[in-house]
Every structure is written in C-alpha cells, then in structure tokens.
Design a protein around this motif. Structure first.
Motif: not given
Length: 195
Positions: A70-80, A172-175, A43-51, A146-151
C-alpha cells in the motif's frame, strides 16, 4: 584497484557505472528530460531534500507474494526521514492520483503525468523513455528512495546510487527483500557458470 580502497562495495560501483553508461541520454533527450522535470516542479538546484518512491503494481501483483505494498507503507518510510517533498514514479496511473489525493497537503507530491496503466509488458515496451526518465530522476535527483528490490528498477536504482555514495544502502529502503544482482538466490545463468 583504487575503487576497492574508496568504496564499501566496489563491485556494486562497477555495475552502477555500466548501468549509467548504458542509460546515458542523447543531448535532445537530456533537454527533453530537463523540460519534463521543470514541468512537474523539479527545479534544480533545490533548497529542500527530495524523496523518491517507486511503486510497482501492474505485473508485480502476479509474480510473487508480498511485492505489492500500500502507498501508506512507502510514505511511512519517507516520514522517518522527515522529508516533505516526494517524487513518485509508478507503472500504475492510479497510484499516482491516489498519492496526490491522500498525501497532500502534508507532502508536496510530484510526478510525471501518466494517462494510462499498461498491465501487459508488450504495451510498456514502447514507452521506454518514460521508464528511463523515472530512473534518471530517482537515481540522480532524489536524496532518499523507497521501493522494492523485487523490482528490477529498484535494484537498478541501488546500483546507480553506488556511483553517488560510498554506502548506497543508507539512501534507499526496500519494502520487500534483499538486493541480488539480477538473479534469484545467488544463482547464475548456465552460460556464466561454464566459463
């Protein structure tokens, strides 16, 4: 000339403008996108940030080393970034179900439904709307990606973020690797070199 004064990377801004123009949706598709977003809780507008997370797994596994993460790598970056609501887009339906299974309830994980994974590029070609839908949500709605620039999708997202932000690299963060404009190691197709 004003773009050069207002943007850190004016060439990236121009590429982003062309990409946004090329991917603009007809009104009926725009309405469909809005309905799809509401259906998954965007739902837009949101009250919280969206990764946003873009996970590429199908043909990427055979293309190059270190491009499947692995998915954990993506979630680790979001956690930061201390963001707890995540939109995940993937060409692999198993990645979507894995994300929900492993990372809720710590995160609110949102995604569009995916019934199958198309490992063959010819099968994916018929599903262009779902690719554009994912790109639109990632580029227009997400505060951090969070994604990968190889894509190609990840590089497209950076280009589109350049339309929103003066410094798109902060959002944006590339893995895997650095950004390049549709080429490998700065090479250009022969036709462009001739002119």
């Amino acid at each position: 000339i004003y773009v050069e004064l207002l943007h850190e990377q004016p060439w990236l801004w121009w590429i982003g403008q062309f990409m946004k123009y090329g991917l603009r949706l007809r009104e009926d598709r725009r309405m469909e996108l809005e309905t799809d977003k509401e259906g998954v809780g965007l739902q837009i507008p949101r009250s919280t940030p969206l990764a946003g997370i873009h996970v590429r797994r199908t043909d990427k596994a055979n293309e190059a080393e270190n491009t499947v993460h692995p998915l954990q790598d993506y979630f680790d970056e979001v956690k930061k970034k201390n963001i707890k609501t995540i939109f995940i887009a993937s060409d692999d339906h198993l990645a979507l179900s894995e994300a929900v299974r492993r990372f809720t309830p710590e995160w609110l994980v949102l995604h569009f439904p995916a019934n199958q994974t198309h490992r063959n590029p010819a099968e994916r070609a018929g599903d262009f709307y779902s690719i554009v839908r994912d790109v639109m949500v990632l580029a227009e709605e997400c505060d951090y990606i969070v994604c990968g620039y190889s894509s190609n999708i990840c590089r497209l997202l950076l280009e589109m973020l350049a339309c929103r932000y003066i410094d798109p690299w902060s959002y944006i963060k590339s893995l895997d690797g650095d950004y390049s404009y549709g080429t490998k190691a700065g090479t250009f197709p022969q036709k462009i070199r001739k002119y």
